[in-house]
Design a protein around this motif. Structure first.
Motif, short mmCIF file in Angstrom:
data_model
loop_
_atom_site.label_atom_id
_atom_site.label_comp_id
_atom_site.label_asym_id
_atom_site.label_seq_id
_atom_site.Cartn_x
_atom_site.Cartn_y
_atom_site.Cartn_z
N ASP A 401 0.83 -1.19 0.00
CA ASP A 401 0.00 0.00 0.00
C ASP A 401 0.87 1.24 0.00
OD1 ASP A 401 -2.24 -1.54 0.06
OD2 ASP A 401 -2.42 -1.50 2.25
N THR A 402 0.50 2.19 -0.83
CA THR A 402 1.25 3.44 -0.93
C THR A 402 0.47 4.55 -0.24
OG1 THR A 402 0.20 3.85 -3.07
CG2 THR A 402 2.35 2.78 -3.08
N ILE A 403 1.18 5.58 0.10
CA ILE A 403 0.55 6.71 0.77
C ILE A 403 -0.29 7.48 -0.23
CG2 ILE A 403 1.00 8.84 2.03
CD1 ILE A 403 3.60 7.59 3.01
N ALA A 404 -1.51 7.81 0.15
CA ALA A 404 -2.40 8.53 -0.75
C ALA A 404 -1.94 9.98 -0.89
CB ALA A 404 -3.83 8.48 -0.21
N CYS A 405 -2.03 10.50 -2.10
CA CYS A 405 -1.73 11.90 -2.39
C CYS A 405 -3.08 12.60 -2.60
CB CYS A 405 -0.84 12.03 -3.63
SG CYS A 405 0.74 11.19 -3.47
N LEU A 406 -3.59 13.23 -1.56
CA LEU A 406 -4.92 13.82 -1.60
C LEU A 406 -4.90 15.17 -2.28
CD1 LEU A 406 -6.19 12.87 1.98
CD2 LEU A 406 -6.50 11.63 -0.16
N GLU A 407 -5.85 15.35 -3.17
CA GLU A 407 -6.01 16.61 -3.89
C GLU A 407 -7.50 16.87 -4.07
OE1 GLU A 407 -3.95 16.61 -7.57
OE2 GLU A 407 -2.13 15.70 -6.76
N THR A 408 -7.80 18.08 -4.52
CA THR A 408 -9.18 18.40 -4.88
C THR A 408 -9.45 17.89 -6.29
OG1 THR A 408 -9.18 20.35 -3.46
CG2 THR A 408 -10.84 20.24 -5.19
N VAL A 409 -10.48 17.06 -6.43
CA VAL A 409 -10.77 16.39 -7.70
C VAL A 409 -12.16 16.81 -8.17
CG1 VAL A 409 -11.05 14.17 -8.85
CG2 VAL A 409 -9.31 14.43 -7.07
N ASP A 410 -12.23 17.24 -9.41
CA ASP A 410 -13.51 17.55 -10.03
C ASP A 410 -14.05 16.29 -10.70
OD1 ASP A 410 -15.63 19.31 -11.07
OD2 ASP A 410 -14.71 18.84 -13.01
N LEU A 452 -7.97 7.04 -8.41
CA LEU A 452 -9.29 7.06 -9.02
C LEU A 452 -9.21 6.80 -10.52
CD1 LEU A 452 -11.01 10.05 -7.17
CD2 LEU A 452 -11.41 7.61 -6.85
N ARG A 453 -8.25 7.46 -11.19
CA ARG A 453 -8.11 7.24 -12.63
C ARG A 453 -7.76 5.80 -12.93
NH1 ARG A 453 -5.60 12.38 -12.53
NH2 ARG A 453 -3.56 11.38 -12.41
N GLN A 454 -6.84 5.23 -12.14
CA GLN A 454 -6.44 3.85 -12.39
C GLN A 454 -7.61 2.89 -12.20
OE1 GLN A 454 -3.01 3.20 -9.87
NE2 GLN A 454 -1.62 3.54 -11.59
N ILE A 455 -8.43 3.12 -11.18
CA ILE A 455 -9.59 2.25 -10.95
C ILE A 455 -10.53 2.31 -12.15
CG2 ILE A 455 -11.65 1.92 -9.54
CD1 ILE A 455 -9.99 2.96 -7.15
N LEU A 530 -6.88 -0.96 -5.11
CA LEU A 530 -6.76 0.49 -5.00
C LEU A 530 -7.96 1.09 -4.27
CD1 LEU A 530 -5.43 1.26 -8.60
CD2 LEU A 530 -4.15 1.46 -6.46
N ALA A 531 -9.16 0.56 -4.54
CA ALA A 531 -10.35 1.08 -3.87
C ALA A 531 -10.31 0.80 -2.37
CB ALA A 531 -11.60 0.48 -4.49
N ARG A 532 -9.89 -0.38 -2.00
CA ARG A 532 -9.82 -0.71 -0.58
C ARG A 532 -8.72 0.06 0.13
NH1 ARG A 532 -11.13 -7.28 -0.40
NH2 ARG A 532 -13.37 -7.02 -0.86
N ALA A 533 -7.70 0.47 -0.60
CA ALA A 533 -6.67 1.33 -0.01
C ALA A 533 -7.23 2.69 0.35
CB ALA A 533 -5.50 1.48 -0.97
N MET A 534 -8.36 3.08 -0.26
CA MET A 534 -9.04 4.34 0.06
C MET A 534 -10.29 4.09 0.91
SD MET A 534 -8.64 6.59 -3.44
CE MET A 534 -9.47 5.43 -4.52
#
Length: 711
Positions: A401-410, A452-455, A530-534
């Motif tokens: 698991d990698t550290i999430a890079c949180l940003e504002t996503v439209d 999100l894009r990868q999922i 990836l989804a479960r990592a979030m």
């Protein structure tokens, strides 16, 4: 007998302890001591000979044990003749001595374990209570009962004699045998680390000897209790073997003093019992002495074994803690090595794929290309894209698991970017891809856009693969606190038998050699991971022969108004037309791919082969966009970005897009920390390049031509 009930020690056991002849010597010394004590004092403090025999019986292999026991049998008979024992008692005494040894030995093999580890409290107590006590009690009852019949003992004399013989025989087994066994099996107990060293152990032994001599050298005060403080100090600091030797030492000192009429035991009043009037006073004193020694044994030896067990457990705990720390360091080092390997492999595999995918897409857009050539270029492009997807899936499923890079996503932008990568593949099959943001889901959310894009890309690619006609609908909705992304297709659906294992790695709908679809079966597994990592999940929501719907449910919080993307004034100012773009890459082929892809924009393009050259150009030429590679000789892309950000004025605020084969999440984070505005992983296509340019130049809409139209 077999198993734990065997009579002699197993032949495979390691030879240790005193040699066979040493047991014979010790047995002779014990007999001489007994004969001397009986002749001089008409009394024997204890009978150590049986303790020596029991140790030899338990420790030696069969042939040696039989030889030693035979020699000792002959010596015991000879000693009886020397003492002048009556024939009945001579043969009875010899028979009972050896019966006592055999009974105690066989039971000890059953209750004390194969290792005969008498350091263990349970085994020591089992040895004393279950092996020594019944063996001694049986032999004592036989010999005293025989004597009572022959010599007409009164009940009081019978009990007195029984107590004396039992204590005398038991002391021999409880002191001599444990000492010899512990000394013989030191090689098995090397992990037993006592608190004291040899010097301290010798000092404690000397202290106990001095206290014992002081107690038994006087006959005016009952000071027997003074032995216990010194004895307990030795017990808590030294090993069980040292404790057993100290008990034997006190027994010798106290017994010799008592036989000579010295010591506090002489203060004991002798009961005036007519039946015991003929019993010498020294034997009455020895009865008290036996109780004193047995009290020492019961107090010191179990305590010593408990303390030894605690030390051993603490040592094992510390050893296991050290092993765990070592294993953790090794695991961390292995994980770091794995991360470095994955990052290196990702970079090295993406670099050649960049040229394959990039040039094939450029060729596919060349006008006037023959139909056959265009078809071949399309196959190259499709295969390169499939290989890239496989590489990404393998790397993603391999790393932790990698550290999430949180940003504002439209959400709307996210869906468009996710669809862009599959539009050409869908168009080639005559499929339509639509993106739809449902009411209530248009507000920006805080999430990791890369994940999100990868999922979505993997779910869309899966739908394109298994859909022959119709359309694919990607939608975003808000259900309570959850953001729900759905990918619905009009394909063949999912076999119900496969639904259970659908999200497991390397699971495919058809894994036979005649299957119609290729792939490694990693796409859905990576999407769910990836989804479960979030803290979310991917599920198969509906499936029928008319199509399937996959749903991604994620607890994505809405972005605060002050964190949402703001449409500020252009940072780079209003550039002159055409826009200026700087392409920085140490590989000429990579620079050419980017230049050919950007040609439709009608931009003025500049090239730099390393970071130093890029900084120099950024200082002298006002650019609207910089495409920056990361791994370059000399000054790398990160250092070059920091240097450009340090420039004064508009030059330091030029949008910088990382275009690199370093595609891991931590690589994207490093690029942003260095001051870059976006991250685009190689290989690139027109769609991904233009989408990334739009993202980093969103604050400067006039800087570049309409990339969407150019794509």
């Amino acid at each position: 007998m077999r198993g734990r009930w065997r009579i002699f020690r197993h032949e495979a056991g390691q030879a240790a302890g005193p040699p066979a002849w040493a047991y014979v010597v010790l047995f002779c010394a014990s007999l001489l001591l007994g004969v001397w004590s009986a002749g001089k004092y008409s009394a024997v403090v204890m009978w150590p000979a049986n303790g020596v025999l029991l140790a030899a019986f338990l420790q030696l292999h069969r042939r040696q044990a039989i030889t030693v026991l035979s020699i000792c049998l002959a010596l015991n008979i000879a000693a009886g003749f020397v003492r002048g024992d009556p024939p009945l008692f001579l043969w009875l005494n010899v028979a009972l001595n050896f019966a006592q040894v055999f009974i105690a030995g066989i039971i000890a093999r059953r209750v004390c374990g194969a290792a005969l580890d008498l350091r263990r409290p349970r085994r020591l107590l089992a040895f004393a209570a279950l092996a020594v006590t019944p063996a001694v009690l049986f032999c004592t009852l036989v010999v005293v009962s025989t004597a009572a019949v022959v010599r007409d003992y009164s009940p009081a004399l019978y009990i007195f004699t029984l107590e004396r013989f039992f204590a005398m025989e038991a002391l021999g087994l409880l002191t001599i045998t444990p000492i010899l066994l512990l000394l013989a099996r030191r090689h098995r107990f090397r992990d037993d680390v006592s608190s004291s060293g040899p010097v301290e152990a010798a000092a404690l032994m000397a202290l106990v000897a001095v206290v014992a001599v002081a107690i038994f050298a006087q006959s005016s005060a009952p000071l027997l209790f003074l032995i216990f403080p010194a004895g307990l100090l030795l017990v808590f600091r030294a090993s069980p073997t040292t404790a057993a030797v100290s008990i034997l030492m006190v027994t010798v000192i106290g017994g010799f003093a008592t036989l000579n009429g010295h010591g506090p035991l002489t203060l004991q009043r002798i009961p005036e019992t007519p039946d015991l009037a003929q019993v010498p006073a020294v034997l009455h004193h020895l009865q008290i002495f036996y109780a004193f020694v047995l009290t020492m044994i019961v107090t010191a030896l179990p305590t010593s074994t408990i303390v030894s067990e605690r030390r051993r457990m603490m040592a094992r705990l510390e050893a296991r803690a050290r092993a765990a720390r070592t294993a953790m360091r090794q695991a961390e080092a292995a994980n770091a090595a794995k991360s470095r390997f994955l990052a290196l492999m990702s970079h090295e595999m993406r670099t050649p794929l960049h040229a394959v995918v990039g040039y094939s897409e450029i060729l596919s857009r060349r006008p006037g290309l023959a139909r056959a050539a265009r078809s071949q270029v399309w196959e190259i492009q499709r295969s390169g894209t499939a290989l890239l997807t496989l590489v990404e899936d393998v790397l993603e499923i391999s790393r932790g698991d990698t550290i999430a890079c949180l940003e504002t996503v439209d959400p709307a932008t996210l869906l468009d970017q996710a669809c862009a990568a599959a539009r050409e593949a869908a168009a080639a099959k005559g499929l339509t891809i639509r993106a739809e943001v449902r009411p209530g889901a248009a507000a920006p959310v805080v999430a990791d856009p890369r994940r999100l894009r990868q999922i979505l890309q993997r779910l869309i690619a899966n739908s394109v693969k298994f859909t022959a006609q119709g359309e694919i609908l990607i939608s975003a909705a808000r259900e309570g606190d959850l953001t729900v992304l759905r990918v619905a297709d009009t394909g063949t659906g999912v076999d119900p038998a496969l639904a259970v294992s659908l999200f497991q790695p390397f699971v495919q709908a058809d894994d036979t050699i005649g299957r119609a679809h290729v792939g490694a079966g990693l796409g859905l597994a990576v999407a769910r991971r990836l989804a479960r990592a979030m803290d979310g999940d991917v599920t198969l929501e509906t499936s029928s022969p008319m199509g399937s719907t996959f749903a991604v449910r994620l607890p994505l919080p809405r972005a605060c108004p002050d964190t949402a993307p703001a449409a500020d004034q252009p940072l780079a100012g209003e550039p002159a037309s055409p826009a200026r773009i700087l392409i920085v890459d140490d590989h000429p082929a990579n620079r050419e791919v980017a230049r050919l892809m950007l040609t439709p924009l009608g931009c003025e393009m500049f090239e730099a082969a390393d970071g130093e050259e890029a900084v120099v150009l950024a200082t002298t030429v006002p650019f609207d966009l910089i495409l920056m590679d990361v791994r370059m000789p000399g000054m790398d892309g990160l250092a070059a970005t920091r240097a450009i950000r340090a420039l004064p004025g508009l030059a330091g605020r030029t949008p910088i897009l990382a275009v690199t084969a370093d595609a891991m999440p931590e690589d994207a984070a490093r690029c942003r920390e260095a001051g870059m505005d976006g991250h685009l992983a190689k290989p690139i296509t027109h769609a991904t390049l233009f989408a990334a340019i739009e993202a980093v130049t969103a604050n400067a809409p006039a800087a570049l031509p309409d990339t969407a139209a150019a794509a």
